[in-house]
Design a protein around this motif. Structure first.
Motif, mmCIF file in Angstrom:
data_model
loop_
_atom_site.group_PDB
_atom_site.id
_atom_site.type_symbol
_atom_site.label_atom_id
_atom_site.label_comp_id
_atom_site.label_asym_id
_atom_site.label_seq_id
_atom_site.Cartn_x
_atom_site.Cartn_y
_atom_site.Cartn_z
ATOM 1 N N GLY A 62 46.338 13.961 58.152
ATOM 2 C CA GLY A 62 46.849 12.564 58.139
ATOM 3 C C GLY A 62 48.370 12.675 57.759
ATOM 4 O O GLY A 62 48.987 13.798 57.473
ATOM 5 N N LEU A 63 48.833 11.339 57.855
ATOM 6 C CA LEU A 63 50.081 11.292 57.390
ATOM 7 C C LEU A 63 50.274 11.056 55.675
ATOM 8 O O LEU A 63 49.321 10.293 55.332
ATOM 9 C CB LEU A 63 50.863 9.984 58.095
ATOM 10 C CG LEU A 63 50.547 10.006 59.358
ATOM 11 C CD1 LEU A 63 51.317 8.599 60.084
ATOM 12 C CD2 LEU A 63 51.787 11.006 60.047
ATOM 13 N N ILE A 122 44.317 0.390 56.133
ATOM 14 C CA ILE A 122 44.990 0.373 57.460
ATOM 15 C C ILE A 122 45.098 1.780 58.109
ATOM 16 O O ILE A 122 45.292 2.951 57.777
ATOM 17 C CB ILE A 122 46.531 0.008 57.145
ATOM 18 C CG1 ILE A 122 46.541 -1.179 56.264
ATOM 19 C CG2 ILE A 122 47.315 -0.059 58.655
ATOM 20 C CD1 ILE A 122 47.881 -1.663 55.735
ATOM 21 N N PRO A 123 44.398 1.613 59.443
ATOM 22 C CA PRO A 123 44.467 2.989 60.164
ATOM 23 C C PRO A 123 45.751 3.437 60.608
ATOM 24 O O PRO A 123 46.693 2.783 60.707
ATOM 25 C CB PRO A 123 43.684 2.541 61.512
ATOM 26 C CG PRO A 123 43.023 1.425 61.231
ATOM 27 C CD PRO A 123 43.987 0.553 60.193
ATOM 28 N N GLN A 124 45.887 4.838 60.360
ATOM 29 C CA GLN A 124 47.216 5.536 60.492
ATOM 30 C C GLN A 124 47.525 5.756 62.072
ATOM 31 O O GLN A 124 46.511 5.610 62.674
ATOM 32 C CB GLN A 124 47.170 6.803 59.794
ATOM 33 C CG GLN A 124 47.250 6.824 58.200
ATOM 34 C CD GLN A 124 47.426 8.178 57.869
ATOM 35 O OE1 GLN A 124 47.548 9.182 58.410
ATOM 36 N NE2 GLN A 124 47.233 8.170 56.155
ATOM 37 N N VAL A 174 55.102 11.873 56.439
ATOM 38 C CA VAL A 174 55.415 13.411 56.774
ATOM 39 C C VAL A 174 54.038 13.553 57.626
ATOM 40 O O VAL A 174 53.018 13.468 57.279
ATOM 41 C CB VAL A 174 55.587 14.309 55.756
ATOM 42 C CG1 VAL A 174 55.466 15.836 56.363
ATOM 43 C CG2 VAL A 174 56.679 14.095 55.038
ATOM 44 N N ASN A 175 53.993 14.263 59.079
ATOM 45 C CA ASN A 175 52.929 14.573 59.605
ATOM 46 C C ASN A 175 53.056 16.128 59.330
ATOM 47 O O ASN A 175 53.806 17.171 60.054
ATOM 48 C CB ASN A 175 53.021 14.333 61.224
ATOM 49 C CG ASN A 175 51.897 14.646 62.022
ATOM 50 O OD1 ASN A 175 51.063 15.660 61.671
ATOM 51 N ND2 ASN A 175 51.639 13.838 63.122
ATOM 52 N N PHE A 176 52.130 16.567 58.722
ATOM 53 C CA PHE A 176 52.111 18.097 58.084
ATOM 54 C C PHE A 176 51.919 19.030 59.255
ATOM 55 O O PHE A 176 52.754 19.957 59.675
ATOM 56 C CB PHE A 176 51.273 18.499 57.340
ATOM 57 C CG PHE A 176 51.577 17.925 55.758
ATOM 58 C CD1 PHE A 176 52.159 18.972 55.039
ATOM 59 C CD2 PHE A 176 51.043 16.836 55.365
ATOM 60 C CE1 PHE A 176 52.501 18.485 53.842
ATOM 61 C CE2 PHE A 176 51.527 16.580 54.187
ATOM 62 C CZ PHE A 176 52.299 17.362 53.132
ATOM 63 N N GLU A 222 39.704 9.655 62.066
ATOM 64 C CA GLU A 222 40.572 8.542 61.548
ATOM 65 C C GLU A 222 41.157 8.839 60.726
ATOM 66 O O GLU A 222 40.502 9.283 59.372
ATOM 67 C CB GLU A 222 40.455 7.246 62.012
ATOM 68 C CG GLU A 222 41.164 6.444 61.868
ATOM 69 C CD GLU A 222 40.625 4.994 62.636
ATOM 70 O OE1 GLU A 222 41.497 4.350 63.063
ATOM 71 O OE2 GLU A 222 39.584 4.813 62.601
ATOM 72 N N SER A 223 42.346 8.773 60.096
ATOM 73 C CA SER A 223 43.331 8.723 58.567
ATOM 74 C C SER A 223 43.606 7.209 58.296
ATOM 75 O O SER A 223 43.699 6.441 59.178
ATOM 76 C CB SER A 223 44.027 9.690 58.779
ATOM 77 O OG SER A 223 43.782 10.928 58.960
#
Length: 217
Positions: free
Chosen positions: A31-32, A21-23, A45-47, A5-6
């Motif tokens: 992560g974002l 807050i969970p992404q 951005v989702n790398f 989790e991020s």
């Protein structure tokens, strides 16, 4: 973050931690990152997916997303202009203007190189973009950058039609120990009398937020 989790982290304007807050993604190593706020939504951005995700801050759920054009890669610097166009750049590639077509596809409109106006043989390394609609000379795209040769950090601004870049101010307090990450935000909501520019950068493993006034709103 980890592969389970991020998280997003929320602070008040005085730097006090408020919440984690969970992404809205899972199984992501990075992560974002690189958030920007526009018309009531957060964009990140989702790398790994090379995409921009739209998030509703009322519940922090994803409500949309768009794949980035191949040349734009995984940018560190999303910003959104007054017309809803995205401006993105990775640390060392070109600056891209992207238009949302049909509410589902991001396409490249134009792109610019990143020469250092103090020494055009050097390219700037970009770490964050922000759109300042009231710049008096039309140089609306503000960026926190470093000199590729000296690693000196500074604020520059770019004209969105010509790509001309101008030096604005040095950030000498980010030189020592900075790891070249962070971001920039320009908002009237920090102080309702002036535009405020906030810069965040990790220095010696501590994230520092610096604010300065830009002019009356």
């Amino acid at each position: 973050n980890n592969l389970d989790e991020s998280w997003f982290y929320k602070f008040d304007r005085w730097g006090n931690f408020l919440d984690s807050i969970p992404q809205p993604i899972r199984d992501s190593r990075k992560g974002l990152r690189n958030l920007t706020y526009h018309q009531g939504y957060v964009y990140a951005v989702n790398f790994e997916a090379e995409a921009i995700i739209k998030i509703d801050p009322a519940n922090w759920d994803s409500v949309g997303g768009w794949q980035l054009p191949q040349d734009a890669g995984s940018p560190h610097c999303p910003a959104i202009d007054n017309d809803g166009n995205f401006w993105v750049s990775a640390v060392v590639n070109r600056i891209y203007k992207l238009e949302l077509v049909g509410d589902s596809v991001l396409v490249e409109v134009t792109s610019f190189t990143r020469p250092d106006p103090e020494n055009r043989e050097n390219m700037l390394r970009n770490y964050g973009f922000a759109w300042f609609r009231d710049d008096p000379h039309g140089f609306n795209l503000y960026m926190v950058s470093s000199d590729a040769r000296t690693n000196d950090f500074a604020i520059h601004k770019m004209h969105p039609e010509t790509g001309e870049i101008r030096f604005l101010t040095a950030l000498p307090y980010l030189r020592e120990g900075s790891r070249g990450k962070g971001g920039i935000c320009i908002t009237p909501k920090w102080n309702n009398l002036v535009w405020v520019m906030g810069i965040i950068s990790p220095v010696q493993k501590v994230f520092r937020i610096v604010t300065s006034g830009l002019g009356e709103t």
